[in-house]
Design a protein around this motif. Structure first.
Motif, short mmCIF file in Angstrom:
data_model
loop_
_atom_site.label_atom_id
_atom_site.label_comp_id
_atom_site.label_asym_id
_atom_site.label_seq_id
_atom_site.Cartn_x
_atom_site.Cartn_y
_atom_site.Cartn_z
N GLU A 225 0.84 -1.20 0.00
CA GLU A 225 0.00 0.00 0.00
C GLU A 225 0.87 1.24 0.00
N THR A 227 0.84 5.57 0.63
CA THR A 227 0.16 6.78 1.11
C THR A 227 0.50 7.90 0.15
N THR A 229 -0.25 11.84 -1.32
CA THR A 229 -0.76 13.17 -0.98
C THR A 229 -0.80 14.02 -2.24
N ARG A 253 -8.12 2.45 -0.45
CA ARG A 253 -8.56 1.81 0.78
C ARG A 253 -9.19 2.86 1.68
N GLY A 256 -10.52 9.34 1.69
CA GLY A 256 -9.34 10.16 1.92
C GLY A 256 -9.56 11.12 3.08
N VAL A 264 -5.02 13.25 1.35
CA VAL A 264 -4.21 12.06 1.59
C VAL A 264 -5.08 10.83 1.37
N TYR A 265 -4.54 9.85 0.60
CA TYR A 265 -5.27 8.61 0.28
C TYR A 265 -4.32 7.42 0.48
N VAL A 266 -4.92 6.29 0.79
CA VAL A 266 -4.20 5.02 0.87
C VAL A 266 -4.63 4.18 -0.33
N PHE A 288 4.55 10.55 -2.09
CA PHE A 288 4.09 9.21 -1.72
C PHE A 288 5.10 8.56 -0.79
N HIS A 291 2.82 2.87 3.02
CA HIS A 291 1.82 3.12 4.05
C HIS A 291 2.22 2.46 5.38
N ARG A 292 2.09 3.24 6.45
CA ARG A 292 2.33 2.75 7.80
C ARG A 292 1.21 3.21 8.70
N GLU A 293 0.92 2.38 9.69
CA GLU A 293 -0.12 2.71 10.65
C GLU A 293 0.46 2.63 12.06
#
Length: 385
Positions: A225, A227, A229, A253, A256, A264-266, A288, A291-293
């Motif tokens: 994934e 991220t 912007t 996912r 946004g 911002v979108y995943v 870009f 993606h991290r959570e």
């Protein structure tokens, strides 16, 4: 019978009157030794010695000052070549108090205590050296021309509790919540025991014990994934930005979110399609990253399953992740400065105190003079008795 005659009170007394006694007259000097000097005879008698109260007060104040200055005097007379300390001071290592030392270490600038005294050109920084178990701290002075603090520090080493502001510094750090990075490998071996993690260490090697009241912050990586912007300057409304990404063929996912930087979108982009997707994304001038959570999970919400683990944040469902996707684990905890801690006063050299021995010598001579006055007073009292 003889007649009684009244005498005029204004009349001078008669010689050989019945009242008796010699008539008043000028004082008569006693007979003197002809060999004595008349000038010496007329000198006033010597005054008795003054009270020793002032001399006693001088002795008391001088003693207090010498006791207060004894550490500075000893440091002024100490060697001027710094003693090199190990980079990581092990627990229980004996350190020389009041000595010029040099040490290298990783400074904790993030949680440094900055002091800006009024009407002073120096800015003082107080921080820890990581990897020392909070046993070694540095007190540094920053001038206007100094922009960075070095990682080698030379100065005077003192016991932390010997500083007059030790209690205030200890209370300040006890109220701060410091982020500590947990050693992921050690945590993986510790989690099956859960609460029995007395041997756990953080990323700097310092001991760390997990507490049920302090949740862990997990940073999880999602390699499939991105991220992305998109700038507000290029898309005035969020719907246009979303539509542009949907046209590129990869699913988004969730919805946004808007930030000060843009939208911002995943986006789900498998590794084998990433290069082609980034080529399409380049005309949009988008930023870009993988993606991290960040997940805040209590100890009771962690379950280990071999090479995977299940994380269940409060109020959410548990999700399984492989250990390979765990980027870091963090915990917020206060700093507890131990009783055997030390502080390095950077830039405080022995020659900065070279005037201290001379001051102490002058004060000692003045105290000896007052002691002589007290002895002289005692001898005079004994002679008078």
């Amino acid at each position: 019978m003889a007649e009684h005659q009244e005498q005029d009170p204004k009349a001078p007394p008669s010689e050989g009157g019945s009242s008796g006694g010699s008539p008043p007259g000028p004082p008569v000097d006693p007979p003197q030794d002809p060999e004595l000097d008349p000038e010496l005879v007329r000198l006033p008698p010597p005054r008795p010695p003054r009270s020793p109260i002032v001399a006693l007060a001088v002795l008391l104040i001088g003693t207090v000052l010498l006791v207060h200055l004894r550490t500075d005097i000893r440091y002024a007379l100490s060697p001027t070549t710094p003693m090199e300390l190990p980079e990581k001071v092990p627990p229980g290592m004996a350190l020389p108090d009041n000595r010029l030392v040099a040490v290298r270490g990783i400074p904790d600038y993030r949680y440094a205590l900055l002091l800006d005294p009024r009407e002073d050109q120096y800015r003082r920084s107080f921080f820890r050296l990581l990897g020392t178990g909070d046993r070694l701290l540095v007190h540094a002075d920053q001038t206007a021309s100094r922009h960075e603090l070095s990682e080698r520090y030379v100065g005077r080493l003192r016991r932390f509790d010997a500083l007059p502001y030790a209690d205030e510094i200890r209370d300040y750090y006890a109220r701060q919540q410091v982020t500590r990075f947990v050693d992921v490998g050690a945590l993986r071996a510790c989690l099956p025991k859960l609460l029995d993690c007395s041997t756990l260490r953080d990323a700097t090697g310092e001991p760390l014990r997990l507490e049920p009241a302090r949740p862990l912050l997990w940073v999880v990586d999602f390699p499939d994934e991105l991220t992305i912007t998109l700038s507000r300057d290029r898309f005035l409304v969020e719907e246009d930005a979303r539509h542009e990404l949907e046209r590129m063929g990869q699913p988004l996912r969730g919805p946004g979110r808007e930030t000060t930087d843009g939208y911002v979108y995943v986006v789900e982009v498998p590794a084998e399609k990433r290069d082609a997707y980034l080529t399409k994304l380049e005309p949009l001038k988008a930023s870009f990253a993988v993606h991290r959570e960040r997940l805040t999970v209590p100890l009771t919400g962690i379950t280990t399953l071999g090479d995977t683990l299940a994380l269940q944040p409060e109020g959410a469902k548990a999700t399984t992740y492989p250990w390979s996707r765990i980027v870091s684990v963090q915990v917020e905890a206060p700093v507890r400065i131990p009783a055997d801690s030390w502080v390095l006063l950077e830039g405080k050299m022995p020659w900065d105190y070279k005037w201290m021995p001379f001051l102490a010598g002058g004060l000692a001579l003045f105290m000896l003079f007052n002691l002589w006055l007290i002895v002289r007073w005692l001898l005079a009292r004994r002679a008078a008795a």
